[in-house]
Design a protein around this motif. Structure first.
Motif, PDB file in Angstrom:
ATOM      1  N   LEU A  62       9.980  -1.349   9.780  1.00 45.29           N
ATOM      2  CA  LEU A  62       9.451  -2.148   8.688  1.00 45.29           C
ATOM      3  C   LEU A  62       8.626  -3.461   9.598  1.00 45.29           C
ATOM      4  CD1 LEU A  62      12.406  -2.806   6.345  1.00 45.29           C
ATOM      5  CD2 LEU A  62      10.020  -1.923   5.786  1.00 45.29           C
ATOM      6  N   ILE A  63       9.362  -3.746  10.686  1.00 43.75           N
ATOM      7  CA  ILE A  63       8.283  -4.698  11.599  1.00 43.75           C
ATOM      8  C   ILE A  63       6.999  -4.193  11.920  1.00 43.75           C
ATOM      9  CG2 ILE A  63       8.369  -5.831  13.884  1.00 43.75           C
ATOM     10  CD1 ILE A  63      11.300  -6.042  13.476  1.00 43.75           C
ATOM     11  N   LEU A  64       6.892  -2.939  12.225  1.00 45.17           N
ATOM     12  CA  LEU A  64       5.584  -2.416  12.582  1.00 45.17           C
ATOM     13  C   LEU A  64       4.557  -2.363  11.516  1.00 45.17           C
ATOM     14  CD1 LEU A  64       6.694   0.368  15.178  1.00 45.17           C
ATOM     15  CD2 LEU A  64       5.693  -1.847  15.628  1.00 45.17           C
ATOM     16  N   LEU A  65       5.202  -1.690  10.174  1.00 43.11           N
ATOM     17  CA  LEU A  65       4.394  -1.396   8.995  1.00 43.11           C
ATOM     18  C   LEU A  65       3.903  -2.722   8.350  1.00 43.11           C
ATOM     19  CD1 LEU A  65       6.141   1.624   7.815  1.00 43.11           C
ATOM     20  CD2 LEU A  65       3.757   1.603   8.642  1.00 43.11           C
ATOM     21  N   GLY A  66       4.979  -3.687   8.462  1.00 45.65           N
ATOM     22  CA  GLY A  66       4.748  -4.974   7.727  1.00 45.65           C
ATOM     23  C   GLY A  66       3.990  -5.898   8.593  1.00 45.65           C
ATOM     24  N   GLY A  67       3.820  -5.646   9.978  1.00 50.10           N
ATOM     25  CA  GLY A  67       2.820  -6.379  10.571  1.00 50.10           C
ATOM     26  C   GLY A  67       1.384  -5.648  10.521  1.00 50.10           C
ATOM     27  N   TRP A  68       1.459  -4.550  10.392  1.00 45.92           N
ATOM     28  CA  TRP A  68      -0.056  -3.717   9.934  1.00 45.92           C
ATOM     29  C   TRP A  68      -0.452  -4.305   8.701  1.00 45.92           C
ATOM     30  CZ3 TRP A  68      -0.309  -0.779   5.615  1.00 45.92           C
ATOM     31  CH2 TRP A  68      -1.470  -0.441   5.166  1.00 45.92           C
ATOM     32  N   PHE A  69       0.517  -4.532   7.476  1.00 44.92           N
ATOM     33  CA  PHE A  69       0.223  -4.749   6.161  1.00 44.92           C
ATOM     34  C   PHE A  69      -0.407  -6.102   6.303  1.00 44.92           C
ATOM     35  CE2 PHE A  69       1.328  -6.257   1.906  1.00 44.92           C
ATOM     36  CZ  PHE A  69       0.361  -5.357   1.089  1.00 44.92           C
ATOM     37  N   THR A  70       0.378  -7.117   6.642  1.00 53.81           N
ATOM     38  CA  THR A  70      -0.007  -8.393   6.864  1.00 53.81           C
ATOM     39  C   THR A  70      -1.423  -8.436   7.509  1.00 53.81           C
ATOM     40  OG1 THR A  70       2.166  -9.323   7.088  1.00 53.81           O
ATOM     41  CG2 THR A  70       0.767 -10.827   7.668  1.00 53.81           C
ATOM     42  N   TRP A  71      -1.598  -7.801   8.680  1.00 58.30           N
ATOM     43  CA  TRP A  71      -2.897  -8.197   9.445  1.00 58.30           C
ATOM     44  C   TRP A  71      -4.044  -7.537   8.399  1.00 58.30           C
ATOM     45  CZ3 TRP A  71      -5.646  -3.392  11.142  1.00 58.30           C
ATOM     46  CH2 TRP A  71      -6.883  -3.734  11.713  1.00 58.30           C
ATOM     47  N   ARG A  72      -3.605  -6.485   7.656  1.00 61.89           N
ATOM     48  CA  ARG A  72      -4.707  -5.799   6.844  1.00 61.89           C
ATOM     49  C   ARG A  72      -5.081  -6.558   5.675  1.00 61.89           C
ATOM     50  NH1 ARG A  72      -8.521  -3.670   7.203  1.00 61.89           N
ATOM     51  NH2 ARG A  72      -8.526  -2.201   5.726  1.00 61.89           N
ATOM     52  N   ILE A  73      -4.116  -7.197   5.020  1.00 67.37           N
ATOM     53  CA  ILE A  73      -4.279  -8.022   3.869  1.00 67.37           C
ATOM     54  C   ILE A  73      -5.264  -9.231   4.252  1.00 67.37           C
ATOM     55  CG2 ILE A  73      -3.176  -9.872   2.342  1.00 67.37           C
ATOM     56  CD1 ILE A  73      -3.159  -6.661   1.524  1.00 67.37           C
ATOM     57  N   PHE A  74      -4.872  -9.967   5.406  1.00 65.66           N
ATOM     58  CA  PHE A  74      -5.384 -10.951   6.152  1.00 65.66           C
ATOM     59  C   PHE A  74      -6.931 -10.811   6.322  1.00 65.66           C
ATOM     60  CE2 PHE A  74      -1.451 -13.236   6.458  1.00 65.66           C
ATOM     61  CZ  PHE A  74      -1.591 -14.096   5.545  1.00 65.66           C
ATOM     62  N   THR A  75      -7.344  -9.415   6.585  1.00 65.92           N
ATOM     63  CA  THR A  75      -8.721  -9.297   7.056  1.00 65.92           C
ATOM     64  C   THR A  75      -9.550  -8.682   5.952  1.00 65.92           C
ATOM     65  OG1 THR A  75      -7.861  -6.970   7.570  1.00 65.92           O
ATOM     66  CG2 THR A  75      -8.007  -8.488   9.416  1.00 65.92           C
ATOM     67  N   LEU A  76      -8.936  -8.624   4.725  1.00 63.87           N
ATOM     68  CA  LEU A  76      -9.808  -8.226   3.597  1.00 63.87           C
ATOM     69  C   LEU A  76     -10.653  -9.458   3.116  1.00 63.87           C
ATOM     70  CD1 LEU A  76      -7.272  -6.829   0.994  1.00 63.87           C
ATOM     71  CD2 LEU A  76      -9.093  -5.573   2.151  1.00 63.87           C
ATOM     72  N   GLU A  77     -11.951  -8.833   2.867  1.00 64.00           N
ATOM     73  CA  GLU A  77     -13.103  -9.982   2.466  1.00 64.00           C
ATOM     74  C   GLU A  77     -12.533 -10.629   1.393  1.00 64.00           C
ATOM     75  OE1 GLU A  77     -16.620  -8.154   1.971  1.00 64.00           O
ATOM     76  OE2 GLU A  77     -16.429  -6.804   3.995  1.00 64.00           O
ATOM     77  N   SER A  78     -12.091 -10.206   0.442  1.00 66.78           N
ATOM     78  CA  SER A  78     -11.354 -10.943  -0.958  1.00 66.78           C
ATOM     79  C   SER A  78     -10.343 -10.119  -1.371  1.00 66.78           C
ATOM     80  CB  SER A  78     -12.493 -11.132  -1.868  1.00 66.78           C
ATOM     81  OG  SER A  78     -12.916 -10.123  -2.564  1.00 66.78           O
ATOM     82  N   PHE A  79      -9.685 -10.856  -2.562  1.00 67.74           N
ATOM     83  CA  PHE A  79      -8.537 -10.159  -3.281  1.00 67.74           C
ATOM     84  C   PHE A  79      -9.134  -9.622  -4.629  1.00 67.74           C
ATOM     85  CE2 PHE A  79      -6.008 -12.925  -0.453  1.00 67.74           C
ATOM     86  CZ  PHE A  79      -5.435 -11.794   0.331  1.00 67.74           C
ATOM     87  N   ALA A  80     -10.443  -9.300  -4.588  1.00 66.03           N
ATOM     88  CA  ALA A  80     -10.991  -8.880  -5.851  1.00 66.03           C
ATOM     89  C   ALA A  80     -10.466  -7.511  -6.145  1.00 66.03           C
ATOM     90  CB  ALA A  80     -12.636  -8.777  -5.798  1.00 66.03           C
ATOM     91  N   PHE A  81     -10.559  -6.967  -7.567  1.00 63.67           N
ATOM     92  CA  PHE A  81      -9.738  -5.726  -7.739  1.00 63.67           C
ATOM     93  C   PHE A  81     -10.762  -4.629  -7.024  1.00 63.67           C
ATOM     94  CE2 PHE A  81      -9.709  -2.300 -10.566  1.00 63.67           C
ATOM     95  CZ  PHE A  81      -8.422  -1.991 -10.542  1.00 63.67           C
ATOM     96  N   LEU A  82     -11.721  -4.444  -7.019  1.00 64.03           N
ATOM     97  CA  LEU A  82     -12.655  -3.590  -6.328  1.00 64.03           C
ATOM     98  C   LEU A  82     -12.168  -3.384  -4.836  1.00 64.03           C
ATOM     99  CD1 LEU A  82     -16.042  -3.412  -8.327  1.00 64.03           C
ATOM    100  CD2 LEU A  82     -13.941  -1.691  -8.476  1.00 64.03           C
TER     101      LEU A  82
END
Length: 127
Positions: free
Chosen positions: A33-53
């Motif tokens: 969970l630490i590894l996957l959660g870290g990946w998920f957090t990193w990927r969410i913050f690197t998204l350009e926006s939180f738009a649906f598409l």
């Protein structure tokens, strides 16, 4: 010198021997969970926006979808292990304890299956 009583030695009574495997599984799932959660957090913050598409595109990527499914399964398993320990330690009525253990097992399976269905559906563009 043993702390076991003579009667206990004769009858072979002692530790149930089940706690070690449970302990190891919970620690391994925590590391995952630490590894996957870290990946998920990193990927969410690197998204350009939180738009649906944008989010659909993120989930639609095969690697992201696979890692999201692993995160979901690991989170459900780790949660089930933790709740199981709490029920086993603090619920003393045998019938209630059994009912709660069965119920929480089914609830975790249902929630994990629903999350996997949603990830696959969004990833394939069907939801």
């Amino acid at each position: 010198m043993s702390l076991q009583t003579p009667l206990g030695k004769v009858l072979g009574l002692g530790s149930a021997g089940e706690g070690t495997g449970h302990f190891i599984n919970q620690r391994l799932s925590a590391v995952a969970l630490i590894l996957l959660g870290g990946w998920f957090t990193w990927r969410i913050f690197t998204l350009e926006s939180f738009a649906f598409l944008e989010v659909v595109r993120f989930i639609g990527d095969p690697l992201n979808g696979l890692l999201l499914m692993l995160l979901t399964l690991t989170l459900a398993y780790h949660s089930w292990l933790g709740i199981r320990v709490v029920i086993e330690d603090y619920v003393h009525a045998p019938l209630l304890k059994t009912g709660l253990l069965i119920t929480t097992g089914f609830v975790h399976i249902f929630l994990a299956a629903a999350a996997l269905y949603a990830i696959v559906g969004v990833g394939l563009g069907r939801l």
